[in-house]
Enzyme design. Structure first.
Site, PDB file in Angstrom:
ATOM      1  N   CYS A  28      -7.535  -3.612   2.509  1.00 63.38           N
ATOM      2  CA  CYS A  28      -6.486  -4.519   2.951  1.00 63.38           C
ATOM      3  C   CYS A  28      -7.006  -5.230   4.182  1.00 63.38           C
ATOM      4  O   CYS A  28      -8.122  -4.970   4.634  1.00 63.38           O
ATOM      5  CB  CYS A  28      -5.190  -3.773   3.244  1.00 63.38           C
ATOM      6  SG  CYS A  28      -5.252  -2.827   4.745  1.00 63.38           S
TER       7      CYS A  28
ATOM      8  N   ARG B  65       0.808  -1.220   0.000  1.00 65.55           N
ATOM      9  CA  ARG B  65       0.000   0.000   0.000  1.00 65.55           C
ATOM     10  C   ARG B  65       0.845   1.276   0.000  1.00 65.55           C
ATOM     11  O   ARG B  65       0.459   2.294  -0.546  1.00 65.55           O
ATOM     12  CB  ARG B  65      -0.865   0.041   1.262  1.00 65.55           C
ATOM     13  CG  ARG B  65      -2.059  -0.828   1.262  1.00 65.55           C
ATOM     14  CD  ARG B  65      -2.881  -0.510   2.487  1.00 65.55           C
ATOM     15  NE  ARG B  65      -3.120   0.928   2.570  1.00 65.55           N
ATOM     16  CZ  ARG B  65      -4.120   1.546   1.980  1.00 65.55           C
ATOM     17  NH1 ARG B  65      -4.995   0.883   1.302  1.00 65.55           N
ATOM     18  NH2 ARG B  65      -4.247   2.853   2.089  1.00 65.55           N
TER      19      ARG B  65
ATOM     20  N   ILE C   3      -8.367   3.620  15.217  1.00 67.85           N
ATOM     21  CA  ILE C   3      -7.824   4.040  13.913  1.00 67.85           C
ATOM     22  C   ILE C   3      -8.371   3.174  12.771  1.00 67.85           C
ATOM     23  O   ILE C   3      -8.841   3.695  11.765  1.00 67.85           O
ATOM     24  CB  ILE C   3      -6.275   3.969  13.900  1.00 67.85           C
ATOM     25  CG1 ILE C   3      -5.682   4.718  15.096  1.00 67.85           C
ATOM     26  CG2 ILE C   3      -5.711   4.491  12.573  1.00 67.85           C
ATOM     27  CD1 ILE C   3      -5.610   6.207  14.983  1.00 67.85           C
TER      28      ILE C   3
ATOM     29  N   ASP D 207      -0.311   0.359  15.670  1.00 63.85           N
ATOM     30  CA  ASP D 207       0.639  -0.694  15.269  1.00 63.85           C
ATOM     31  C   ASP D 207       1.206  -1.473  16.460  1.00 63.85           C
ATOM     32  O   ASP D 207       1.989  -2.409  16.266  1.00 63.85           O
ATOM     33  CB  ASP D 207       1.793  -0.085  14.456  1.00 63.85           C
ATOM     34  CG  ASP D 207       1.375   0.265  13.036  1.00 63.85           C
ATOM     35  OD1 ASP D 207       0.248  -0.091  12.639  1.00 63.85           O
ATOM     36  OD2 ASP D 207       2.178   0.901  12.320  1.00 63.85           O
TER      37      ASP D 207
ATOM     38  N   ARG E 156      -9.404   1.508   4.292  1.00 60.75           N
ATOM     39  CA  ARG E 156      -8.251   2.373   4.016  1.00 60.75           C
ATOM     40  C   ARG E 156      -8.332   3.183   2.719  1.00 60.75           C
ATOM     41  O   ARG E 156      -7.598   2.937   1.758  1.00 60.75           O
ATOM     42  CB  ARG E 156      -6.955   1.549   4.067  1.00 60.75           C
ATOM     43  CG  ARG E 156      -6.738   0.955   5.427  1.00 60.75           C
ATOM     44  CD  ARG E 156      -5.439   0.225   5.538  1.00 60.75           C
ATOM     45  NE  ARG E 156      -4.327   1.077   5.860  1.00 60.75           N
ATOM     46  CZ  ARG E 156      -3.096   0.611   6.094  1.00 60.75           C
ATOM     47  NH1 ARG E 156      -2.854  -0.667   6.031  1.00 60.75           N
ATOM     48  NH2 ARG E 156      -2.117   1.439   6.381  1.00 60.75           N
ATOM     49  N   PRO E 157      -9.216   4.183   2.682  1.00 60.63           N
ATOM     50  CA  PRO E 157      -9.323   5.042   1.494  1.00 60.63           C
ATOM     51  C   PRO E 157      -8.113   5.974   1.342  1.00 60.63           C
ATOM     52  O   PRO E 157      -7.290   6.073   2.255  1.00 60.63           O
ATOM     53  CB  PRO E 157     -10.589   5.857   1.777  1.00 60.63           C
ATOM     54  CG  PRO E 157     -10.731   5.863   3.254  1.00 60.63           C
ATOM     55  CD  PRO E 157     -10.121   4.582   3.753  1.00 60.63           C
ATOM     56  N   ILE E 158      -8.013   6.662   0.176  1.00 63.18           N
ATOM     57  CA  ILE E 158      -6.917   7.636  -0.024  1.00 63.18           C
ATOM     58  C   ILE E 158      -7.467   9.025  -0.350  1.00 63.18           C
ATOM     59  O   ILE E 158      -6.779   9.858  -0.923  1.00 63.18           O
ATOM     60  CB  ILE E 158      -5.921   7.186  -1.118  1.00 63.18           C
ATOM     61  CG1 ILE E 158      -6.631   6.969  -2.461  1.00 63.18           C
ATOM     62  CG2 ILE E 158      -5.154   5.956  -0.702  1.00 63.18           C
ATOM     63  CD1 ILE E 158      -5.671   7.047  -3.640  1.00 63.18           C
ATOM     64  N   ASP E 159      -8.747   9.257   0.009  1.00 69.00           N
ATOM     65  CA  ASP E 159      -9.371  10.541  -0.315  1.00 69.00           C
ATOM     66  C   ASP E 159      -8.597  11.742   0.239  1.00 69.00           C
ATOM     67  O   ASP E 159      -8.491  12.779  -0.405  1.00 69.00           O
ATOM     68  CB  ASP E 159     -10.830  10.556   0.192  1.00 69.00           C
ATOM     69  CG  ASP E 159     -10.922  10.233   1.682  1.00 69.00           C
ATOM     70  OD1 ASP E 159     -10.246   9.281   2.122  1.00 69.00           O
ATOM     71  OD2 ASP E 159     -11.666  10.925   2.410  1.00 69.00           O
ATOM     72  N   LEU E 160      -7.996  11.585   1.433  1.00 72.56           N
ATOM     73  CA  LEU E 160      -7.286  12.722   2.041  1.00 72.56           C
ATOM     74  C   LEU E 160      -6.001  13.053   1.279  1.00 72.56           C
ATOM     75  O   LEU E 160      -5.624  14.212   1.157  1.00 72.56           O
ATOM     76  CB  LEU E 160      -6.963  12.420   3.513  1.00 72.56           C
ATOM     77  CG  LEU E 160      -8.168  12.123   4.410  1.00 72.56           C
ATOM     78  CD1 LEU E 160      -7.716  11.685   5.790  1.00 72.56           C
ATOM     79  CD2 LEU E 160      -9.066  13.355   4.515  1.00 72.56           C
TER      80      LEU E 160
HETATM   81  C1  UD1 Z   1       0.436   4.491   8.403  1.00 74.15           C
HETATM   82  C2  UD1 Z   1       1.380   3.355   8.707  1.00 74.15           C
HETATM   83  C3  UD1 Z   1       0.646   2.227   9.417  1.00 74.15           C
HETATM   84  C4  UD1 Z   1      -0.067   2.764  10.664  1.00 74.15           C
HETATM   85  C5  UD1 Z   1      -0.937   3.974  10.312  1.00 74.15           C
HETATM   86  C6  UD1 Z   1      -1.555   4.643  11.528  1.00 74.15           C
HETATM   87  C7  UD1 Z   1       2.999   3.442   6.896  1.00 74.15           C
HETATM   88  C8  UD1 Z   1       3.559   2.812   5.674  1.00 74.15           C
HETATM   89  N1  UD1 Z   1       1.930   2.857   7.453  1.00 74.15           N
HETATM   90  O1  UD1 Z   1      -0.563   4.006   7.519  1.00 74.15           O
HETATM   91  O2  UD1 Z   1       1.601   1.237   9.786  1.00 74.15           O
HETATM   92  O3  UD1 Z   1      -0.890   1.752  11.191  1.00 74.15           O
HETATM   93  O4  UD1 Z   1      -0.142   4.965   9.627  1.00 74.15           O
HETATM   94  O5  UD1 Z   1      -0.563   5.050  12.415  1.00 74.15           O
HETATM   95  O6  UD1 Z   1       3.537   4.413   7.396  1.00 74.15           O
HETATM   96  N2  UD1 Z   1      -7.802   7.608   6.105  1.00 74.15           N
HETATM   97  C9  UD1 Z   1      -8.846   8.103   5.340  1.00 74.15           C
HETATM   98  N3  UD1 Z   1      -8.548   8.679   4.122  1.00 74.15           N
HETATM   99  C10 UD1 Z   1      -7.263   8.771   3.662  1.00 74.15           C
HETATM  100  C11 UD1 Z   1      -6.211   8.274   4.463  1.00 74.15           C
HETATM  101  C12 UD1 Z   1      -6.523   7.697   5.676  1.00 74.15           C
HETATM  102  O7  UD1 Z   1     -10.011   8.023   5.722  1.00 74.15           O
HETATM  103  O8  UD1 Z   1      -7.070   9.312   2.566  1.00 74.15           O
HETATM  104  C13 UD1 Z   1      -8.097   6.987   7.414  1.00 74.15           C
HETATM  105  C14 UD1 Z   1      -7.663   5.527   7.496  1.00 74.15           C
HETATM  106  O9  UD1 Z   1      -8.627   4.658   6.953  1.00 74.15           O
HETATM  107  C15 UD1 Z   1      -7.453   5.352   8.983  1.00 74.15           C
HETATM  108  C16 UD1 Z   1      -6.928   6.726   9.427  1.00 74.15           C
HETATM  109  O10 UD1 Z   1      -7.296   7.627   8.388  1.00 74.15           O
HETATM  110  O11 UD1 Z   1      -8.680   5.098   9.618  1.00 74.15           O
HETATM  111  C17 UD1 Z   1      -5.453   6.798   9.651  1.00 74.15           C
HETATM  112  O12 UD1 Z   1      -4.772   6.233   8.568  1.00 74.15           O
HETATM  113  P1  UD1 Z   1      -3.333   6.739   8.084  1.00 74.15           P
HETATM  114  O13 UD1 Z   1      -2.696   7.514   9.176  1.00 74.15           O
HETATM  115  O14 UD1 Z   1      -3.495   7.412   6.762  1.00 74.15           O
HETATM  116  O15 UD1 Z   1      -2.563   5.379   7.872  1.00 74.15           O
HETATM  117  P2  UD1 Z   1      -1.498   5.026   6.749  1.00 74.15           P
HETATM  118  O16 UD1 Z   1      -0.721   6.233   6.367  1.00 74.15           O
HETATM  119  O17 UD1 Z   1      -2.170   4.254   5.669  1.00 74.15           O
END
Ligand code: UD1
Length: 427
Positions: free
Chosen positions: A123, A99, A335, A313, A128-132
């Site tokens: 996953c 990812r 989270i 984690d 785990r969306p990427i909208d942000l």
């Molecule tokens: C990173 C870490 C992961 C850790 C997580 C939280 C890496 C490679 N991975 O994952 O090990 O568990 O931080 O500390 O560094 N979200 C949205 N939209 C988005 C992005 C996130 O809704 O565009 C949500 C996610 O679904 C989740 C929350 O935001 O509920 C936090 O996720 P995020 O901090 O983005 O995790 P990662 O960067 O994917």
């Protein structure tokens, strides 16, 4: 496929060297795309995810040389050079395996003006969306298009422009993408409600070493004054606070005494206070942090949240430890929505854990028993290894590839402190 076989009940004693942080490495590697000069990264962990990221960067035109360390040493030095960006496409078969590939989006867009990255999809630990990530890049002037499972981002003609990004929730990855894009944008960018995880600070420090202008390190507001160009640098990846926390739990669960070599206390406040509250002794020593336990674990009430609070984690590893506490613990996962896959497996080893929505009630038991188990993600797999170290009899953990993604030579490190652990191959 490989399995890890553990015969539990040995007290761990000695030193475990802590490797470079996986999650820092995965955001430092794509920084190579931001300059045509070489970026040398030291203390990179030898992990499957680091290799996969190198493979992805190769496909984008980054040349990589690995030097320095002998096969027996931990860690590696890599020099990455993106003289040109040869491709701006991160394909599905790489992104679906890892990812973190999404972290090439910001740097590619900033340097080459465009990027096409496969959508990572769900996953094992949730949607785990990427909208942000995408909203942040739009604030810098990018146009985003979603087609056929890919996101295509395009910068305006003159390149990205500084903007104000206010995240509605804290996201590590989105903060990283925004930061890597903003360093080459025209003008000033302010990122509000930025993630403060130590890996973000590591990224910002590396970018500053490459010539970026970033203010507000370690805070939730980052101010970036964009530069026309960044230059090469040499940077050492921070020690892995999650690996350190995992081995701290190994010491605690076996009533042992382990020095976490090179671990940095200031990056793991909630992990260390959780251990202290559980009755585990934590002490600074010149070479790192010593974790000692007498076998008695006190129950805890813990909730995961963004840094500096308790990390998601570490939830699974603490749960394994608390399965043997002398009372009932309450863990809440705030989270990710689906991060309790280790619970049925721990229960098969004799634990008494009940999931109630986002929380888990962990009733401490006197002993665990070995069993064949498997997990569907990295930290869940580690919780089963921990349970196996304390359990009576033999535990076999299948799907070792999860562990290889995040723990550098796990069985070697644990053998060196007295664990009876080995890797077996089924052929
Ligand atoms: C990173 C870490 C992961 C850790 C997580 C939280 C890496 C490679 N991975 O994952 O090990 O568990 O931080 O500390 O560094 N979200 C949205 N939209 C988005 C992005 C996130 O809704 O565009 C949500 C996610 O679904 C989740 C929350 O935001 O509920 C936090 O996720 P995020 O901090 O983005 O995790 P990662 O960067 O994917």
């Amino acid at each position: 496929m490989d399995r890890i076989i553990i015969r539990g009940g040995r007290r761990l004693e000695g030193e475990i060297p802590i490797s470079g942080a996986k999650n820092a490495a995965l955001t430092l590697l794509p920084c190579a795309l931001l300059t045509d000069e070489p970026l040398t990264l030291r203390n990179l962990p030898r992990l499957a995810d680091v290799d996969s990221f190198g493979h992805l960067l190769n496909q984008l035109g980054v040349s990589i040389t690995v030097e320095g360390s002998k096969p027996k040493d931990f860690g590696r030095v890599m020099t990455l050079r993106a003289s040109n960006v040869a491709s701006t496409v991160a394909p599905y078969d790489i992104v679906r395996k890892m990812r973190a590939s999404i972290l090439v989006l910001g740097p590619l867009l900033a340097r080459a003006g465009e990027a096409t990255v496969s959508l990572p999809g769900g996953c094992a630990i949730g949607n785990r969306p990427i909208d942000l990530h995408l909203k942040a890049l739009e604030e810098l002037g990018a146009e985003i298009e979603l087609t056929a499972g890919y996101v295509r981002a395009t910068a305006p003609k003159g390149g990205l422009v500084g903007g104000r990004i206010t995240f509605p929730i804290v996201s590590v990855g989105a903060t990283e993408n925004a930061l890597m894009a903003a360093v080459l944008a025209k003008g000033t960018t302010v990122i509000e409600n930025a993630a403060r995880e130590p890996e973000i600070t590591d990224l910002a420090k590396c970018l500053v070493a490459m010539g970026a202008d970033i203010e507000g390190l370690r805070t939730d507001t980052l101010t970036i004054r964009g530069k026309d160009k960044l230059h090469g640098a040499t940077y050492a990846v921070m020690p892995d606070r999650i690996e350190a926390g995992s081995y701290a739990c190994a010491a605690a669960i076996t009533g042992g005494s382990v020095l976490l070599g090179g671990a940095r206390r200031e990056t793991m406040p909630a992990i260390l206070s959780g251990l202290t509250d559980a009755g585990v002794h934590v002490a600074d020593e010149p070479g790192g942090i010593r974790i000692s336990a007498n076998g008695e674990i006190k129950p805890l009430t813990l909730s995961t949240a963004p840094y500096p609070a308790f990390p998601t984690d570490m939830q699974a590893q603490f749960m394994a430890m608390l399965a043997l506490a002398n009372g009932t613990s309450l863990l809440t996962e705030s989270i990710f929505e689906n991060r309790y896959m280790h619970v049925p497996e721990l229960n098969r080893m004799g634990a008494d854990i009940e999931v109630r929505g986002r929380s888990a009630v962990v009733r401490g038991v006197k002993a665990l028993t070995g069993a064949p188990v498997m997990a569907t993600d990295l930290r869940a797999s580690m919780s089963l290894v921990l349970a196996g170290l304390a359990a009576q009899g033999e535990t076999q953990v299948a799907r070792v590839y999860h562990l290889d993604r995040g723990y550098e030579r796990l069985e070697e490190k644990l053998q060196a402190v007295g664990a009876d652990i080995e890797r077996a191959s089924d052929g």
